[in-house]
Design a protein around this motif. Structure first.
Motif, PDB file in Angstrom:
ATOM      1  N   LEU A  93      -5.574  14.317  -8.445  1.00  0.00           N
ATOM      2  CA  LEU A  93      -5.065  13.179  -7.665  1.00  0.00           C
ATOM      3  C   LEU A  93      -6.199  12.513  -6.896  1.00  0.00           C
ATOM      4  CD1 LEU A  93      -1.753  14.679  -6.237  1.00  0.00           C
ATOM      5  CD2 LEU A  93      -2.008  13.084  -8.141  1.00  0.00           C
ATOM      6  N   GLN A  94      -7.087  13.331  -6.356  1.00  0.00           N
ATOM      7  CA  GLN A  94      -8.241  12.803  -5.621  1.00  0.00           C
ATOM      8  C   GLN A  94      -9.061  11.893  -6.525  1.00  0.00           C
ATOM      9  OE1 GLN A  94     -11.098  15.792  -4.521  1.00  0.00           O
ATOM     10  NE2 GLN A  94     -12.429  14.345  -3.476  1.00  0.00           N
ATOM     11  N   LYS A  95      -9.296  12.333  -7.752  1.00  0.00           N
ATOM     12  CA  LYS A  95     -10.085  11.541  -8.707  1.00  0.00           C
ATOM     13  C   LYS A  95      -9.350  10.248  -9.071  1.00  0.00           C
ATOM     14  CE  LYS A  95     -13.585  11.620 -11.686  1.00  0.00           C
ATOM     15  NZ  LYS A  95     -14.961  11.565 -11.276  1.00  0.00           N
ATOM     16  N   ILE A  96      -8.053  10.348  -9.335  1.00  0.00           N
ATOM     17  CA  ILE A  96      -7.256   9.171  -9.688  1.00  0.00           C
ATOM     18  C   ILE A  96      -7.276   8.144  -8.564  1.00  0.00           C
ATOM     19  CG2 ILE A  96      -4.876   8.371 -10.074  1.00  0.00           C
ATOM     20  CD1 ILE A  96      -4.457  11.087 -11.589  1.00  0.00           C
ATOM     21  N   ALA A  97      -7.135   8.613  -7.323  1.00  0.00           N
ATOM     22  CA  ALA A  97      -7.090   7.712  -6.166  1.00  0.00           C
ATOM     23  C   ALA A  97      -8.469   7.186  -5.786  1.00  0.00           C
ATOM     24  CB  ALA A  97      -6.458   8.434  -4.974  1.00  0.00           C
ATOM     25  N   GLY A  98      -9.518   7.859  -6.266  1.00  0.00           N
ATOM     26  CA  GLY A  98     -10.866   7.436  -5.906  1.00  0.00           C
ATOM     27  C   GLY A  98     -11.265   7.855  -4.508  1.00  0.00           C
ATOM     28  N   HIS A  99     -10.641   8.897  -4.005  1.00  0.00           N
ATOM     29  CA  HIS A  99     -10.963   9.385  -2.658  1.00  0.00           C
ATOM     30  C   HIS A  99     -12.203  10.275  -2.696  1.00  0.00           C
ATOM     31  CE1 HIS A  99      -6.418   8.978  -1.634  1.00  0.00           C
ATOM     32  NE2 HIS A  99      -7.065   7.853  -1.389  1.00  0.00           N
ATOM     33  N   GLY A 100     -13.001  10.191  -1.661  1.00  0.00           N
ATOM     34  CA  GLY A 100     -14.190  11.030  -1.554  1.00  0.00           C
ATOM     35  C   GLY A 100     -13.870  12.423  -1.053  1.00  0.00           C
ATOM     36  N   SER A 101     -12.678  12.605  -0.513  1.00  0.00           N
ATOM     37  CA  SER A 101     -12.311  13.870   0.108  1.00  0.00           C
ATOM     38  C   SER A 101     -10.862  14.221  -0.211  1.00  0.00           C
ATOM     39  CB  SER A 101     -12.499  13.740   1.623  1.00  0.00           C
ATOM     40  OG  SER A 101     -11.654  14.584   2.328  1.00  0.00           O
ATOM     41  N   TYR A 106      -2.042  11.120   1.760  1.00  0.00           N
ATOM     42  CA  TYR A 106      -1.230  10.224   0.941  1.00  0.00           C
ATOM     43  C   TYR A 106       0.031  10.892   0.414  1.00  0.00           C
ATOM     44  CZ  TYR A 106      -4.418   6.268   0.620  1.00  0.00           C
ATOM     45  OH  TYR A 106      -5.163   5.165   0.904  1.00  0.00           O
ATOM     46  N   LEU A 107       0.106  12.203   0.491  1.00  0.00           N
ATOM     47  CA  LEU A 107       1.217  12.927  -0.117  1.00  0.00           C
ATOM     48  C   LEU A 107       2.340  13.138   0.877  1.00  0.00           C
ATOM     49  CD1 LEU A 107      -0.816  15.540  -2.155  1.00  0.00           C
ATOM     50  CD2 LEU A 107      -0.134  13.213  -2.794  1.00  0.00           C
ATOM     51  N   HIS A 108       3.541  12.790   0.468  1.00  0.00           N
ATOM     52  CA  HIS A 108       4.720  12.892   1.318  1.00  0.00           C
ATOM     53  C   HIS A 108       5.838  13.561   0.523  1.00  0.00           C
ATOM     54  CE1 HIS A 108       2.538  10.111   3.863  1.00  0.00           C
ATOM     55  NE2 HIS A 108       2.395   9.333   2.813  1.00  0.00           N
ATOM     56  N   HIS A 155       0.833  -1.209   0.000  1.00  0.00           N
ATOM     57  CA  HIS A 155       0.000   0.000   0.000  1.00  0.00           C
ATOM     58  C   HIS A 155       0.868   1.260   0.000  1.00  0.00           C
ATOM     59  CE1 HIS A 155      -3.781   2.126   0.480  1.00  0.00           C
ATOM     60  NE2 HIS A 155      -3.153   2.914   1.344  1.00  0.00           N
ATOM     61  N   SER A 156       2.102   1.156   0.499  1.00  0.00           N
ATOM     62  CA  SER A 156       3.014   2.297   0.479  1.00  0.00           C
ATOM     63  C   SER A 156       3.280   2.768  -0.945  1.00  0.00           C
ATOM     64  CB  SER A 156       4.338   1.936   1.144  1.00  0.00           C
ATOM     65  OG  SER A 156       4.135   1.562   2.486  1.00  0.00           O
ATOM     66  N   LEU A 157       3.217   1.845  -1.895  1.00  0.00           N
ATOM     67  CA  LEU A 157       3.447   2.210  -3.288  1.00  0.00           C
ATOM     68  C   LEU A 157       2.358   3.155  -3.803  1.00  0.00           C
ATOM     69  CD1 LEU A 157       4.624  -1.225  -4.698  1.00  0.00           C
ATOM     70  CD2 LEU A 157       6.017   0.691  -3.866  1.00  0.00           C
ATOM     71  N   ARG A 158       1.163   3.043  -3.261  1.00  0.00           N
ATOM     72  CA  ARG A 158       0.075   3.954  -3.619  1.00  0.00           C
ATOM     73  C   ARG A 158       0.428   5.372  -3.150  1.00  0.00           C
ATOM     74  NH1 ARG A 158      -5.528   3.853  -4.859  1.00  0.00           N
ATOM     75  NH2 ARG A 158      -6.815   5.130  -3.495  1.00  0.00           N
ATOM     76  N   HIS A 159       0.959   5.468  -1.932  1.00  0.00           N
ATOM     77  CA  HIS A 159       1.411   6.760  -1.410  1.00  0.00           C
ATOM     78  C   HIS A 159       2.521   7.320  -2.301  1.00  0.00           C
ATOM     79  CE1 HIS A 159      -0.428   6.781   2.747  1.00  0.00           C
ATOM     80  NE2 HIS A 159      -0.710   5.563   2.327  1.00  0.00           N
ATOM     81  N   THR A 160       3.467   6.457  -2.667  1.00  0.00           N
ATOM     82  CA  THR A 160       4.592   6.889  -3.501  1.00  0.00           C
ATOM     83  C   THR A 160       4.104   7.393  -4.858  1.00  0.00           C
ATOM     84  OG1 THR A 160       6.080   5.331  -2.423  1.00  0.00           O
ATOM     85  CG2 THR A 160       6.744   6.142  -4.594  1.00  0.00           C
ATOM     86  N   GLY A 161       3.211   6.642  -5.494  1.00  0.00           N
ATOM     87  CA  GLY A 161       2.698   7.047  -6.805  1.00  0.00           C
ATOM     88  C   GLY A 161       1.996   8.395  -6.764  1.00  0.00           C
ATOM     89  N   LEU A 162       1.143   8.593  -5.767  1.00  0.00           N
ATOM     90  CA  LEU A 162       0.434   9.868  -5.653  1.00  0.00           C
ATOM     91  C   LEU A 162       1.399  11.009  -5.337  1.00  0.00           C
ATOM     92  CD1 LEU A 162      -2.816   8.716  -3.811  1.00  0.00           C
ATOM     93  CD2 LEU A 162      -2.616   9.546  -6.163  1.00  0.00           C
TER      94      LEU A 162
END
Length: 127
Positions: free
Chosen positions: A81-89, A96-98, A61-68
């Motif tokens: 990014l919100q749309k790509i990740a499918g996040h509601g907020s 997710y952003l680091h 799941h860390s790879l999802r954080h890395t990609g975003l």
């Protein structure tokens, strides 16, 4: 879902392999079904790889954080990014952003340069 050029050919081949079957999966597990977490872990030898490179703490799941994070660092706006990740907020997306520390220091340097006149003196602009 946006596709980067590096994987476009792979996805096109997978689409062609579906023979136009409606709701076909582009990627399937070993028995032709849904790819589960266990299937993905086993197929990538995840546990062995992260142990071998000394990153036992790294989770897939860390790879999802890395990609975003990489997309954000490349300049992709957060609402996309919100749309790509499918996040509601957007708040979820922000978690997710680091950003890299060097990028943060560079942002401060850019602001400093922006606020200085050619004479080197700071200036204020009316907004």
């Amino acid at each position: 879902m946006p596709l980067i050029e590096e994987i476009r050919e792979l996805v096109e081949r997978r689409i062609a392999a579906t023979d136009g079957t409606k709701n076909a999966r582009l990627f399937v597990g070993t028995r032709g079904g849904r790819i589960t977490t266990a299937v993905l872990r086993d197929a990538t030898h995840w546990d062995e790889v992260v142990t071998k490179i000394g990153f036992d703490h790294l989770k897939r799941h860390s790879l999802r954080h890395t990609g975003l994070t990489w997309m954000a660092d490349a300049g992709v706006p957060i609402h996309r990014l919100q749309k790509i990740a499918g996040h509601g907020s957007i708040t979820t997306t922000q978690r997710y952003l680091h950003p890299q520390y060097l990028a943060l220091f560079e942002a401060a340097n850019l602001l400093s340069a922006h606020l200085k006149e050619p004479s080197g003196k700071p200036h204020l602009r009316a907004v």
